[in-house]
Motif scaffolding. Structure first.
Motif: not given
Ligand SMILES: *Cc1c(COP(=O)(O)O)cnc(C)c1O
Length: 385
Positions: A68, A71, A73, A191, A218-220
Motif C-alpha cells: 500500500a 503504491e 494507496a 493511484i 491496492c486501492g482505497s
C-alpha cells in the motif's frame, strides 16, 4: 516516505515482538481469542482482525502495509496469483447486465476472464485502442461500470494516458483498474494519477526469483474492504504466510533488480536496434516509440522486458533463431534473475498456418540480471546462423 525505507523496514512492527531483524513466518491458519468479547469483535469485523488466515495473517499484513505504501494507496490485499487479484477486483465492480471497457490485448488470462468467463454471467466487454482517449469516450455506455487498463502491456508496450482516462472515468462514475506489473510501484503509481485500483502479478518483479506465484491489489480502504468482504473471503484465493514472507524478502532487492534488468535491456536494445535482421524494437523508452513522451511523463524508468520483430520468412526461421540461443531460457513469465525469450511463433503451426493477433516474427525478451555481454554475444551468434 523514502522508497528504500518502505522496502527494508516499514510496516514490520510484528518483528518487534521477537526482536528478530527479519519478520516471522506466522504459519498459522487459526487465531485464538482471550474471551468472548474479543471473539465477538473479531467475527464482527474480519477486515480488521486476525481470525483465520483466509482473511488476515500477521505475516501477510506486513506485505499489505508495504505494498500500500509503495503504491501510495490506503490498503492492499494479497492474493494467491496475479490472475486472482485481477478476477477479484473486476468481479467486485460488475453485476449481470453491466459493461466493461478494456484496453485492447490485455494479459491473456485477463482477456479470458472478460471473454469466456464474465460473458456467462451477462457482463459484456468491449476492447478499445488504449492509445486513443477518444476510443474510451466513444465506448462508454449507460451501463459501463469499469474501465480496465494495462499500461504498458507486456508484449508490445502500448500505453494509456492514465490521468486522462481516470478523469474521464470519474466524470462518468466509472471505476478504473490498472495492471501495473510491468512498471512496478517503483516506476509508476497509477493511484497517484487518479486510478482507483492497481493490480500486480507479484510472480514477476515483486517476487523476483521465479519461485512464488502471487498477486496484489491496492486501492482505497473503502474499495479494499468491499473486495475483502466480497470476493477475497468468498473466492478464497489467498497467499500462504510462507509465500508472503518470500515476497517481503523479494522487496529488499526490488529496486536493484529492476534497475539492473532495465540497464541490461537497454544494452541489448542498443545492439539489436543496429542489427540488419531486426525490423523493429518494442520498448516504452525506445527513441522511436510514438508514445515516448507519455512514457516519460508517467513512468520514472522502464523495465527489463522488450520485444523485437525479426526479419524472418517463416515460423521455422524464427524457431531456428530462438533454438540457437544458449543463454536465454525459453519460457513464459519474466521479472526474475534469468534472461528469457518467448517467441510468438509458438502460436502458429510449424508450417506457418494458424491465426493469432500478433505476428509470428514478434519475439519477447526479458534481460534478467546477469552479464549483458554474454547475452549480446549469444544474440550475435544466433542472428548470424
Ligand atoms: C503474469 C501476468 C499476470 C498474471 O499473473 P499471475 O501471477 O501469473 O496469475 C497478469 N498481468 C500481467 C501483465 C502479467 O505479466
Amino acid at each position: 516516505m523514502d522508497i528504500t525505507t518502505i522496502l527494508n523496514a516499514f510496516g514490520e512492527q510484528e518483528s518487534e515482538d521477537y526482536l528478530s531483524t527479519v519478520p516471522a513466518i506466522i504459519q498459522s491458519g487459526n487465531f485464538a481469542f482471550r474471551n468472548t468479547d474479543a471473539l465477538r469483535a473479531g467475527f464482527e469485523d474480519f477486515y480488521h482482525h486476525a481470525v483465520y488466515t483466509r482473511g488476515n495473517n500477521p505475516t501477510v499484513a506486513i506485505l499489505r502495509r508495504k505494498m500500500a505504501a509503495l503504491e501510495k494507496a490506503e490498503d492492499a490485499l494479497i492474493f494467491g496469483s496475479g490472475s486472482a487479484a485481477i478476477a477479484a477486483s473486476v468481479l467486485s465492480c460488475v453485476k449481470a447486465g453491466d459493461h466493461i471497457i478494456s484496453v485492447g490485448d490485455p494479459y491473456s488470462w485477463t482477456a479470458h476472464l472478460f471473454d469466456k468467463f464474465l460473458q456467462r454471467f451477462g457482463v459484456q466487454t468491449d476492447y478499445v485502442d488504449g492509445r486513443q482517449l477518444e476510443a474510451f469516450k466513444k465506448a462508454i455506455r449507460p451501463n459501463t461500470q469499469l474501465i480496465y487498463l494495462e499500461s504498458p502491456n507486456t508484449m508490445t508496450f502500448e500505453l494509456q494516458d492514465l490521468h486522462a482516462v481516470a478523469t474521464l472515468a470519474k466524470a462518468h462514475h466509472i471505476k478504473t483498474i490498472c495492471d501495473n506489473s510491468y512498471a512496478t510501484p517503483l516506476n509508476q503509481n497509477p493511484i497517484a494519477m487518479g486510478i482507483d485500483m492497481v493490480v500486480h502479478s507479484a510472480s514477476k518483479y515483486i517476487g523476483g526469483h521465479s519461485d512464488v506465484i502471487a498477486g496484489i491489489l491496492c486501492g482505497s480502504e473503502a474499495d479494499m474492504r468491499r473486495v475483502f468482504e466480497g470476493e477475497f473471503m468468498t473466492l478464497g484465493a489467498v497467499i500462504s504466510p510462507n509465500d508472503a514472507w518470500l515476497l517481503i524478502r523479494g522487496l529488499r532487492t526490488l529496486s536493484l533488480r529492476v534497475q539492473k534488468s532495465s540497464e541490461n535491456a537497454q544494452q541489448l536494445i542498443r545492439f539489436l536496434a543496429e542489427h540488419p535482421r531486426i525490423l523493429k524494437v518494442f520498448h516504452p523508452f525506445s527513441p522511436d516509440n510514438p508514445q515516448l513522451e507519455l512514457a516519460k511523463s508517467q513512468m520514472s524508468y522502464c523495465g527489463g522486458l522488450f520485444s523485437i520483430l525479426l526479419s524472418a520468412e517463416s515460423v521455422a526461421e524464427v524457431d531456428a533463431f530462438v533454438n540457437r540461443l544458449k543463454h536465454f531460457v525459453l519460457a513464459a513469465s519474466w521479472g526474475a534473475y534469468e534472461a528469457l525469450v518467448l517467441p510468438n511463433s509458438i502460436f502458429y503451426s510449424t508450417d506457418g498456418s494458424g491465426e493469432h493477433n500478433r505476428p509470428y516474427n514478434l519475439i519477447r525478451f526479458y534481460a534478467g540480471t546477469g552479464n549483458p555481454n554474454i547475452l549480446i554475444e549469444d544474440l550475435k551468434m544466433a542472428l548470424s546462423g
